[in-house]
Write an enzyme that holds these catalytic residues in place. Structure first.
Site, PDB file in Angstrom:
ATOM      1  CE  LYS A 215      -3.992   2.026   2.703  1.00  0.00           C
ATOM      2  NZ  LYS A 215      -4.825   1.697   3.837  1.00  0.00           N
TER       3      LYS A 215
ATOM      4  CB  SER B  59      -7.863   3.448   3.210  1.00  0.00           C
ATOM      5  OG  SER B  59      -7.006   2.908   4.198  1.00  0.00           O
TER       6      SER B  59
ATOM      7  CB  SER C 178      -8.202   0.369   5.714  1.00  0.00           C
ATOM      8  OG  SER C 178      -8.716   1.415   6.118  1.00  0.00           O
TER       9      SER C 178
END
Length: 600
Positions: free
Chosen positions: A73, A147, A171
């Site tokens: 990420k 997210s 997330s």
């Protein structure tokens, strides 16, 4: 053909053992990425760097993640790749890998690139990015989840074997549910946050996405380690997968407090999973979930909104135009908050935590739907705050209560969408979650169509750094003192019996048994459970044992001997001899039956 190779750890290891080279796997990674034709997955992918890393591996060397491709990420540092947190104006070039990334690379894993996210990790929908939104791997009409949207999608499509996300409010779990994969959210501090852009520093953790629980756990086992450079790092080293204890109680929302916002198919899928748990011997206990919802509501109030504002920093006032409009609308609320507001929130959380602790008394784990309902991109566009909030119904409270969580795919709903539940445990119970997840893990591997491999069989033996202990009374699974083992990161190994050399007594206090070794002439075999416990926790466990009990060597039916509870012989004088019953639970059942007859 590599195009048919499942990107699970076991399949990749088998391919390497058969002579496949990592360079060929990396080439296949990028072929799959090209075929996906989704520019929203990666914000940065480096084919040449990945191929160079593959060539540098040389011959297989036994490292646990040798040649395994993964994605990161883009709020986690990877040396040689920019970190942007989905805000181009924020971009910087890290000089070193994040602590977790460095551990994974040292174990032989190969970074493919940096994945898209809700800007500054603020959101659960995956659409709050200035870049193209990644497409949900199963249904492009559904939000990808955030997210960590790109990290969830890239695993669900089978492009990489695993990925790193982050998890503050869910997330690391919501994208897993929406894309039909596993999302492991560890105990806070188990995975170092060094090299991660904070969203809410006291609640953040790196998380792991994978196609199977076994793969997620293998990655976590490599990544988990104390980090002296991270003030929030804690010593929760990963344990091996363990057998499920024979007595397990899992709490779930009762009918009055279960929230699915009208999604009856989701409710039916959740009930079906609970039925499966019951058939596997788990006791399901319904509780009022209101205290947990009250905690969840606090995540976007007071102290923790201000913490997100602090994470974004001066950008919010000096360059607000660089922020995504929805992200900005959320974090700017913190500008109006004071330290007084923050402390009031902290006090309120302490009150609510007491209620949640009381609700979990006598409970081993919680089980909830990972998401209460599905959200379409159309719904998100119409009301981005409402639907984002709904996705966090069963995730927002977890880090505030210092719990660990594991989102598990458990088949397919009646309408074809993925079913998912999340198992939740107290800090340090990550290994128990991974073991119990095997009872319900089912269904397709994301969007790949690959067959789900059989779960590995746990080895019921202690590992280096652990000590085995035999328990025969209230410390057994499902009984009143088992929490003293659980809170020390204890894990179940096996149920068995002692050698036929013991007498067993119900001590006069009525709550403890006494196990006394008398020899084979007059002894019998008594039921025990063997648990493993970290060496450093064993001392405090022993120190808390009141006389006349103590720890000695208990000989088991297979001839091995482990530390276990023994009783001074003098304390059994006048005690009830229950040797003929053979185990403490039979005594408790007989005692309860006598009580019911007396009451009648």
């Amino acid at each position: 053909m590599l195009s048919d190779l499942p990107f699970t750890l076991s399949a990749l290891r088998d391919a390497y053992a058969a002579g496949t080279r990592p360079e060929a796997v990396i080439a296949e990674v990028f072929a799959r990425l090209d075929a996906a034709n989704d520019p929203g997955i990666f914000l940065h992918a480096d084919r040449e760097a990945a191929l160079a890393a593959a060539r540098a591996l040389g011959a297989p060397d036994g490292r646990p993640l040798w040649g395994i491709p993964f994605a990161v990420k883009d709020n986690i540092d990877v040396a040689g790749m920019p970190t942007t947190a989905a805000c181009p104006e924020f971009a910087y070039a890290p000089e070193a890998d994040a602590f977790v990334v460095a551990r994974l690379r040292a174990a032989g894993a190969i970074v493919i690139g940096k994945t898209n996210l809700d800007q500054f990790a603020t959101g659960l929908v995956g659409t709050r990015t200035p870049h193209p939104v990644p497409l949900n791997a199963l249904d492009p009409a559904i939000v990808p989840g955030g997210s960590s949207g790109g990290s969830g999608v890239v695993v669900a499509r089978g492009i990489v074997a695993f990925s790193l996300g982050t998890d503050t409010a869910g997330s690391g779990r919501v994208p897993a549910a929406l894309n039909g994969i596993v999302g492991l959210k560890p105990t806070l501090g188990a995975l170092s946050a060094s090299g991660m852009v904070p969203a809410c520093r006291t609640l953040d953790t790196i998380s792991v996405f994978a196609l199977t629980v076994a793969d997620a756990w293998a990655v976590h086992s490599v990544a988990a380690a104390p980090d002296p450079e991270d003030a929030y790092s804690r010593a929760f080293p990963a344990q091996p997968l363990s057998p499920v204890p024979p007595r397990l109680t899992i709490a779930v929302p009762d009918a009055a407090s279960l929230q699915t916002f009208g999604d009856r198919v989701q409710e039916a899928a959740f009930r079906a999973t609970l039925t499966e748990l019951r058939t596997r011997g788990v006791e399901i206990r319904e509780i009022d979930f209101t205290p947990f919802y009250d905690v969840a509501a606090m995540l976007y109030e007071g102290a923790w909104v201000a913490e997100r504002t602090a994470a974004v920093g001066a950008r919010l006032t000096e360059a607000p135009e660089t922020l995504h409009p929805v992200t900005r609308s959320i974090v700017e609320q913190g500008l109006a908050l004071t330290a007084v507001d923050a402390f009031r929130g902290i006090y309120r959380l302490a009150e609510l935590r007491r209620h949640c602790t009381a609700a979990m008394a006598g409970i081993d784990l919680l089980c909830v739907p990972t998401i209460p309902c599905f959200v379409t991109r159309e719904q998100d566009a119409a009301d981005p705050i409402l639907h984002n909030s709904r996705l966090g119904t069963y995730t927002n409270f977890v880090n505030l209560l210092d719990m660990c969580g594991l989102a598990v795919p458990c088949g397919t709903r009646e309408d074809g969408r993925p079913a998912s539940v999340t198992l939740l445990g107290r800090a340090g119970q990550d290994g128990l979650l991974a073991g119990v997840a095997g009872l319900v893990e089912a269904g397709p591997l994301g969007a790949t169509g690959w067959h789900r491999p059989a779960a590995p069989v746990p080895a019921p033996e202690p590992v280096p750094g652990e000590v085995a202990v035999a328990v025969c009374g209230a410390h057994m699974s499902g009984l009143g003192l088992n929490h003293q083992i659980a809170e020390r990161a204890g894990r179940f190994l096996r149920a068995c019996r002692t050698a036929p050399e013991y007498r067993f007594f119900a001590l006069p206090d009525g709550v403890r048994p006494g196990l006394v070794r008398v020899g084979p002439e007059t002894g019998a075999a008594i039921a025990v459970e063997v648990w493993a416990m970290p060496m450093e926790a064993f001392g405090s466990f022993v120190a808390g044992i009141p006389g006349p009990l103590g720890i000695g060597r208990v000989t088991l039916e297979d001839g091995s001997a482990v530390p276990g509870f023994l009783c001074e012989e003098i304390a059994t004088r006048g005690a009830e001899d229950i040797t003929a019953l053979g185990d403490w639970r039979s005594h408790l059942a007989r005692k309860a039956g006598a009580g019911r007859k007396g009451a009648a």
